[in-house]
Design an enzyme around this catalytic site. Structure first.
Site, short mmCIF file in Angstrom:
data_model
loop_
_atom_site.label_atom_id
_atom_site.label_comp_id
_atom_site.label_asym_id
_atom_site.label_seq_id
_atom_site.Cartn_x
_atom_site.Cartn_y
_atom_site.Cartn_z
N ALA A 35 26.68 12.74 -10.73
CA ALA A 35 25.91 13.97 -10.51
C ALA A 35 25.34 14.51 -11.82
O ALA A 35 25.34 15.71 -12.07
CB ALA A 35 26.78 15.02 -9.83
N CYS A 36 24.85 13.62 -12.65
CA CYS A 36 24.36 13.95 -13.99
C CYS A 36 22.84 13.76 -14.03
O CYS A 36 22.30 12.94 -13.29
CB CYS A 36 25.05 13.01 -15.00
SG CYS A 36 24.48 13.16 -16.70
N GLY A 37 22.18 14.48 -14.89
CA GLY A 37 20.75 14.27 -15.07
C GLY A 37 20.42 12.86 -15.53
O GLY A 37 19.30 12.38 -15.31
N THR A 39 22.10 10.18 -14.42
CA THR A 39 22.57 9.26 -13.39
C THR A 39 21.52 8.21 -13.01
O THR A 39 21.89 7.04 -12.79
CB THR A 39 23.07 10.02 -12.15
OG1 THR A 39 24.14 10.87 -12.56
CG2 THR A 39 23.56 9.08 -11.06
#
Length: 158
Positions: A35-37, A39
């Site tokens: 759930a990371c920018g 990803t």
């Protein structure tokens, strides 16, 4: 002095995987999050895996929840996310800590071999370490470094 091949990590399935299994290959070790920018870098990592694995290359993914709680799932959720959204075929390992008191020994070793711009600690998800065929840590790349940008460095080692 230890080498990368002295470490063992658990797979997402819970199997103990000695890194000696990857001896002789060029490796890109990455701490990941769902759930990371960053990803979407899974696409680039998988593209590297597909292109270079026949030549002795492997990406090793290590999920980590230490940065913004961006990897909250359990092993089965992480596996399903990677397969469903990015068709990941490279080895994914059990969630670990990459900094602090409970950091995985592999990451303590990697950081001791190549410090980052702001010191040894990992600053965010998708920090990458490039390992040559002899097990030497030859590069450390920031989360902002896209996997495709590492092609020249990988090819030089293959």
């Amino acid at each position: 002095m230890p080498s990368i091949y002295d470490f063992t990590a658990n797979s997402l399935a819970g199997e103990a995987v000695p890194l000696k299994r990857f001896e002789g290959q060029v490796l890109l070790i990455v701490n990941t999050a769902s759930a990371c920018g960053f990803t979407p870098q899974y696409h680039g990592l998988e593209a590297l895996q597909k292109e270079y694995s026949p030549r002795g290359f492997a990406v090793l993914g290590f999920p980590c929840n230490q940065f913004g709680a961006q990897e909250p799932g359990d092993a089965s959720q992480i596996a399903a996310f990677c397969e469903t959204n990015y068709a990941v075929t490279f080895p994914m390992f059990a969630k670990i800590d990459v900094n602090g008191r409970n950091e995985h020994p592999l990451y303590a070793y990697l950081k001791s071999q190549k410090t980052g711009l702001l010191g040894a600690s990992i600053k965010w998800n998708f920090t990458k370490f490039l390992i040559d065929r002899s097990g030497k840590v030859v590069g450390r790349y920031a989360p902002t470094d896209r996997p495709e940008a590492l092609k020249k460095n990988i090819e030089a080692l293959l």
